[in-house]
Each structure stands twice: as C-alpha cells, then as structure tokens.
Design a protein around this motif. Structure first.
Motif, short mmCIF file in Angstrom:
data_model
loop_
_atom_site.label_atom_id
_atom_site.label_comp_id
_atom_site.label_asym_id
_atom_site.label_seq_id
_atom_site.Cartn_x
_atom_site.Cartn_y
_atom_site.Cartn_z
N GLY A 1 0.80 -1.22 0.00
CA GLY A 1 0.00 0.00 0.00
C GLY A 1 0.83 1.26 0.00
N GLY A 2 2.14 1.14 0.14
CA GLY A 2 3.03 2.30 0.18
C GLY A 2 4.20 1.99 1.09
N LEU A 3 5.16 2.88 1.16
CA LEU A 3 6.32 2.68 2.03
C LEU A 3 6.11 3.46 3.32
CD1 LEU A 3 9.16 1.52 2.47
CD2 LEU A 3 10.07 3.61 1.43
N ASP A 4 6.11 2.75 4.45
CA ASP A 4 5.93 3.38 5.76
C ASP A 4 6.88 2.68 6.73
OD1 ASP A 4 5.00 4.93 7.79
OD2 ASP A 4 3.15 3.81 8.10
N VAL A 5 7.82 3.44 7.27
CA VAL A 5 8.83 2.88 8.17
C VAL A 5 8.81 3.69 9.46
CG1 VAL A 5 11.23 2.17 8.40
CG2 VAL A 5 10.22 2.36 6.12
N THR A 6 8.74 3.01 10.59
CA THR A 6 8.74 3.70 11.88
C THR A 6 9.90 3.23 12.73
OG1 THR A 6 7.21 2.06 12.80
CG2 THR A 6 6.26 4.06 11.89
N SER A 7 10.39 4.12 13.57
CA SER A 7 11.49 3.82 14.49
C SER A 7 10.95 3.12 15.72
CB SER A 7 12.19 5.12 14.88
OG SER A 7 11.28 5.95 15.58
N PRO A 8 11.81 2.56 16.56
CA PRO A 8 11.35 1.88 17.78
C PRO A 8 10.51 2.75 18.69
CG PRO A 8 13.64 1.32 17.35
CD PRO A 8 13.27 2.39 16.38
N ASP A 9 10.76 4.08 18.67
CA ASP A 9 9.96 4.96 19.54
C ASP A 9 8.69 5.45 18.88
OD1 ASP A 9 10.89 6.71 17.66
OD2 ASP A 9 12.02 7.97 19.05
N GLY A 10 8.37 4.91 17.71
CA GLY A 10 7.11 5.25 17.05
C GLY A 10 7.19 6.39 16.06
N GLY A 11 8.34 7.03 15.91
CA GLY A 11 8.48 8.12 14.96
C GLY A 11 8.57 7.61 13.53
N ARG A 12 8.05 8.38 12.60
CA ARG A 12 8.09 7.97 11.19
C ARG A 12 9.46 8.29 10.61
NH1 ARG A 12 3.12 9.43 7.41
NH2 ARG A 12 2.23 7.86 8.81
N ILE A 13 10.08 7.31 9.95
CA ILE A 13 11.40 7.49 9.35
C ILE A 13 11.24 7.94 7.90
CG2 ILE A 13 13.46 6.27 8.56
CD1 ILE A 13 13.22 4.51 11.07
N ARG A 14 11.90 9.03 7.55
CA ARG A 14 11.88 9.52 6.18
C ARG A 14 13.32 9.55 5.66
NH1 ARG A 14 6.82 11.37 5.24
NH2 ARG A 14 5.59 12.08 7.01
N PHE A 15 13.55 8.89 4.55
CA PHE A 15 14.90 8.84 3.98
C PHE A 15 15.19 10.13 3.22
CE2 PHE A 15 13.48 4.40 4.38
CZ PHE A 15 14.46 3.94 5.24
N SER A 16 16.47 10.41 3.03
CA SER A 16 16.87 11.71 2.49
C SER A 16 16.47 11.90 1.02
CB SER A 16 18.38 11.88 2.64
OG SER A 16 19.08 10.82 1.98
N THR A 17 16.43 10.81 0.23
CA THR A 17 16.06 10.93 -1.18
C THR A 17 15.11 9.79 -1.55
OG1 THR A 17 17.85 9.51 -2.01
CG2 THR A 17 18.35 11.88 -1.71
N ARG A 18 14.41 10.00 -2.67
CA ARG A 18 13.53 8.95 -3.15
C ARG A 18 14.32 7.70 -3.53
NH1 ARG A 18 10.02 9.50 -8.66
NH2 ARG A 18 12.11 9.98 -9.38
N LYS A 19 15.51 7.89 -4.10
CA LYS A 19 16.33 6.75 -4.49
C LYS A 19 16.71 5.92 -3.26
CE LYS A 19 17.49 6.47 -8.25
NZ LYS A 19 18.66 6.75 -9.04
#
Length: 669
Positions: free
Chosen positions: A7-25
C-alpha cells in the motif's frame, strides 16, 4: 509492524516516529532490500540498476552512500532489531519476521489456515509501494514484485472465500475487505467478484450475489470488452438454480418466500433487535423488485455490522412480502423491538427511497426520511441509499434504547443498561468533571456485571481520555496506566467489535501516545464496520495527528455524512478544526471549533484550538476572549504544563504552532 510496503512505504522507528529517507532513491533502495528478504542482493547489479549510466566506481560509491543513509535511520548496537548487513559482494536487511508486513504476509500464506489467510488479507492494504513514484529505469525491477504480489492477493481472496463457513466471522470480513480493496485498483478482477458473490451467499443474500455478477459484467464490458469467465458464469448459474428450487415461480432475480407463519414471541436477547421488511416497489415495474430487495439486503448487512444490534435475517423478514400484517404483530412474531419498512419509487431517470423506523411495542414512528437520486449508476445508488438509511437508523435505535433504560428501576438494570446510561451521561450531557465521573462509574458497573463486555471497557477508558483533555486527573501516572489497561483489555476482548476498537484505539493514541497501534485499531474497526461514524471520526483525529490534515477532513466529513444528527457531532466538528489547524488554515479551524462549542461550551480541546487559531491569525481581541474562557475552565493551565493535554502530533511543526498560538494569546508561562 515497523516496515510496511503493502500500500506504500511506511517505516517507523522503535519509539514510534516515522522514518523519512533523504532521497527517493534511498527509499527505493531500502524497499528493494526489504523485498529481497534475508538473502539480500549482490552489490554490482544493485548499483547498476539504481544508478545507470554512471561508471562502476561512481555507481558503487552512490550505493555505499545510500546504505550509510539507511543505517543512520536505524541506529543501535549489534542487537538492534533492524540492521543492514553485508560484505564486499552482497548486502541484506536483517529484521524480525514481525517487523515487516510483506514477510509476514508470505508466512501467513504459507501456513494457510483460515485465520492465517485472514491475517494476510488484513495486511494487504494495496499494491507494493503503491503510493511511491518509481522512476522509469526501476519500473521493471519493482514491476515484477508488484505483479507477483497482485497475483498472490487475488489467489488469497479466492482461497479465503472458499474457506468461509460462518457469516459475520473475522475471516469473512477480512476476505470482503481485501476483495473490495482489490476491486478499487482493478474493477475487472473476477476472483474478487466471485469472492464477494460467495460472501453474499454465505450471508443468505442471493440478490446481492447476483447484483455482484452484474457489476462484474459491466466492468468487464466497459474496460475490456469481454464477458465474465466460465467460472464466474458457473457460480452465477448455481445461484439461480438454488433460487429456482426455493420458489414456485421464476420472476427476475428475487426470492418469493413462503407466506408468514405466526409463532410465539421470540426472545433473542436483551439487546435491541431490528427487522427490515421488504420495501414496497411503487414503480409499477416488477423488474425493479430486485433493486428494492437489494436495498433491503444491504441495509440488513450493514446493520448487522453493529454488534450491539440483533438483526433478523432477510429470509425471515421477507416472509412478510405483500402481507398486511400489523407492525406490533410482526414485532411479536419475530421478537424484535424495532421494525424498518419503506418503499421504492421510480419515475423516469429518478429514484426515491422512503424509509421509517417504528417501535414495534408502541407503533410509534421514531424516524422517517426519504432519499432521492439518479438511476445513472443504479448499483452505486443502492449502496448510497443503504448507508444513508443505516446511518440514520443506528443512532435512533441507540437513543430509543437509552430512553428505555432510563425507565427501568435501578434494581433491574443489567450490564447493557448501565452501559447505555453511561453513554447518555458521557455523550449527551454538558461536559463537566461530575458528568465524566458519573459516566465512568456507570461503565465500571457494566463491567462488573459482564467482565467480557469489550465496549464497556473501551468507553470507561474513554472517560479517562476526557479527564486528561480537561486536566482533571488527580494522579496522572496512575490514571494513565488505568486508561491504557482498560483500552488494551477492550481491544483484546473486542477484536471483532468496531465500537471497542474505535474507543480503545483512540485512548491508546491520546492517553498512551501510541499513534501507530491506535491507527491499526481504527483501521480494523473500519474494516469491520465501514458505516460506523465514530470510527471515521477517530480516524480523522489520527490522520490529523499523523500530519495528514486533508485525509483527516475527508474522514470527518464521511463520519458526519453517515450520522448527520449524531449526539457526538461536536467531536467530529472538533476533529475537523484540528485538521484545519494542522494544515495552517486557521480561519477554517476557528469556524469548526466554534461549531463544536455551540453544543459543548465547556469543550476545552475546542477552546484551545480556537484560541491558538485566533492568535496565529493575529485576531488578538478574540484570542484574549478565548484565553479568558479557557482560564475559567482550567485556572492552572500554563505553557509549562501544556504537554499534559497536547495531542501526540507526529510533525514537530504542528506542536510548535499550537504552543506558539497559546503563548501569543496570553497563556502564562
């Protein structure tokens, strides 16, 4: 789940924060490692695919830098749950099975039991990386994964539909949800149409199954110019054959049941019970009978999703087709408190459906309305009518049950009566410390009498959320722990109870601060009952907190559409105000907050949003009027203790603007 690709890319850290990578690549590289699983990828083809046209050395250097960026997102020791491992030749992602949705999806397909398949169906929220734009050079790389999992999802929905036995089970709901999601992406997916046909048959709704066939045929003709497959036609033929054996004459697609048989009054339970009678076709066109029957079947199905209602199956209520039987007698015969009757009238290209809800014990009309629409999309119109009628009926039944409970002497109250009285105090009285305390005591009495009453646990937990938002907690740590305990118990007992999941999930998010688990609970509630306004309302609150204000506004609007006269309309109006605030639309936030305050003048959350919005709009006079009103309600509120009541905003900027608005309005340090 910490890593979601379906359904999409969704990555969260152990403390529940959403992880956003620096570039689309970098995001796509991470997704590629997830898809490869623990076997990983060789570095050379990975670098060539992601950085084509560069020299080998430059491409490998770009790969190394992207891997460094990914590792930074998951800091920790060698015992960290998620790591990037590799050598000079290969690179792989290390994570626990339960951390990754697509790995768990494959495991559950492999295990293959009905409960496993249902779990997998719930995980499949859409195509692999559906919301992520993939550049042309990587389309082939990811396209094969998408095709593979689309095929697996179609096979899953068919496998699950063959395993269904009990109508209304969690497996059936999971199968239905997956089929509907897949059809949104591809209306021509015949396995999904067949699965929904089997589900309708499993529920005893033959007309709805045949209607699904017509939807399938129309989609195939429109998009592909072909007829349904032989398997689909064969399933439809078996349905028609079954119907023929149940009736003396063939006419269109509806069942003509046997005349009604009067029997002694049934006693299904102490819960409210409803029968929906066949709607009268006033069109003068017998070919429209199937449409009227389909509307009734949809209403019955949607009402049955409210677990507190006992809904008579259509086979019993349809026995009264064409019979001039007194409503009170029908109530006695079927053992129901409430009866829904209605009519369908077609005139040219317009259609009107009228409905009324009647108390069978008194014959009084509790609700009546009519719904008009165009015949251009007749089956969509049928769903719309059914949802509108259900959205009106369910709250009116609850209102009638509350009034019925109030008339009972205290010594004869059972768990459900206490629960209803608690709802009346919490939702319908002006908010005060005393009303919330009274509601909490009533819900706890319901739990004392029925220790498996999931919704009562959830509503009791919700009282603590009200105490938190108004800063009425006497012992914050102790009451927070108790609220979380009650919410988790509600969710544990009520995995298939949308009410329990909605209120319990909200408390996990607001009191417990766990937005991810909160979102999972609300998503499941909507899967179980997509007609439940409170679930849409809490979904709006979650989306606002997650930084998706436009989604939040849409979901709050859906809640208000489903239940326009909801006694908790003020909460939906507040959620809309919160979303507009997060979007930076302060004028709109003020308007919606003031709407909420019309019916609940002591609603502290709405006052705070209005105050902050006025200040950020530089309307200082109104801001100071609001801060004065807030100080009267909560004289000890300060910027230093404001965190006690703040929503758990995922975006730091939302929190910063909230605090800054109240500071400008004059809230003391």
């Amino acid at each position: 789940m910490r890593i979601r690709l379906l359904g999409g890319l969704d990555v969260t850290s152990p403390d529940g924060g959403r992880i956003r990578f620096s570039t689309r690549k970098t995001s796509l590289l991470f997704a590629a490692l997830v898809l490869a699983g623990r076997r990983g990828h060789r570095r050379e083809p990975l670098a060539e695919a992601f950085w084509p046209g560069r020299g080998d050395a430059q491409a490998r250097n770009s790969l190394r830098q992207a891997l460094v960026d990914i590792r930074r997102a998951f800091p920790g020791s060698g015992d960290a749950a998620i790591q990037i491992e590799g050598d000079q030749e290969t690179v792989a992602l290390k994570a626990g099975l339960h951390e990754v949705d697509i790995w768990m999806f494959d495991r559950k397909l492999e295990e293959g039991g009905p409960a496993d398949l249902a779990f997998a169906a719930d995980l499949y929220r859409g195509d692999v990386l559906a919301s992520l734009a993939i550049p042309e050079e990587l389309d082939e790389w990811f396209g094969s994964y998408r095709s593979t999992y689309q095929r697996k999802a179609l096979q899953l929905v068919e496998r699950l539909s063959f395993s269904l036995t009990v109508a209304g089970s969690a497996q059936e709901l999971a199968c239905e949800g997956l089929a509907e999601r897949l059809l949104v992406a591809d209306p021509t997916a015949e396995p999904c149409h067949r699965a929904l046909m089997r589900i309708h048959v499993n529920r005893g709704h033959g007309n709805a199954a045949l209607r699904q066939l017509e939807l399938c045929r129309a989609a195939l003709k429109k998009h592909l110019g072909v007829e349904p497959e032989a398997e689909t036609k064969g399933l439809a033929t078996s349905l028609r054959t079954d119907k023929e054996t149940d009736r003396p004459e063939a006419s269109s697609f509806h069942i003509i049941p046997q005349p009604p048989v009067l029997w002694p009054q049934a006693t299904h339970s102490d819960r409210p019970s409803v029968a929906v009678l066949p709607f009268h076709n006033l069109s003068g066109d017998q070919t429209q009978d199937y449409f009227a029957d389909g509307v009734v079947e949809d209403i019955i199905t949607k009402l049955a999703q409210f677990r507190h209602l006992f809904v008579i199956a259509c086979q019993s209520s349809f026995a009264y087709r064409g019979e001039a039987v007194d409503i009170r007698q029908i109530g006695l015969n079927l053992g129901v408190r409430y009866v829904v009757e209605g009519s369908v009238r077609k005139a040219g290209e317009r259609l009107r459906i009228s409905g009324q809800l009647i108390d069978s014990s008194t014959g009084l009309h509790l609700w009546a309305d009519r719904f008009d629409g165009s015949l251009v999309e007749i089956f969509d119109l049928q769903d719309q009518f059914a949802s509108s009628i259900v959205g009106a009926i369910a709250p009116r039944v609850e209102e009638a049950e509350i009034e019925r409970s109030k008339l009972k002497p205290t010594e004869s109250l059972d768990a459900y009566d206490y629960y209803l009285r608690g709802i009346a105090v919490h939702d319908r009285a002006v908010i005060s410390r005393e009303s919330i305390e009274s509601a909490l005591q009533l819900f706890m009495k319901a739990i004392e009498r029925d220790q498996a009453f999931a919704a009562a646990y959830a509503r009791a937990a919700r009282c603590y959320a009200s105490r938190k938002s108004h800063r009425w907690m006497a012992d914050r740590a102790k009451e927070t722990a108790e609220a979380t305990r009650l919410a988790k118990r509600a969710i544990e007992l009520g995995r298939d109870d949308a009410i329990a999941l909605s209120y319990g999930g909200y408390v996990l998010g607001y009191v417990g601060g766990d937005l991810d688990d909160s979102a999972l609970c609300i998503d499941r509630a909507l899967l179980l009952n997509p007609n439940l306004a409170v679930a849409w309302g809490y979904s709006a609150w979650i989306e606002a907190c997650l930084g998706e204000p436009d989604k939040a506004i849409e979901r709050a609007a859906q809640a208000m559409l489903l239940s326009p006269r909801d006694p908790r309309l003020f909460a939906l109006e507040f959620n809309t105000a919160l979303a507009h605030f997060c979007a930076g639309r302060y004028v709109d936030a003020i308007g919606w907050a003031r709407k909420a305050l019309r019916s609940q003048p002591n609603y502290a959350s709405a006052i705070r949003i209005a105050t902050a919005s006025y200040a950020l709009e530089e309307r200082s006079r109104e801001a100071k009027e609001m801060i004065s009103r807030l100080s009267e309600l909560d004289p000890t509120l300060r910027l230093s203790n404001l965190s006690d009541v703040l929503p758990p905003f995922r975006r730091p900027d939302d929190r910063t603007r909230y605090i800054e608005g109240l500071r400008r309005a004059g809230l003391p340090e």
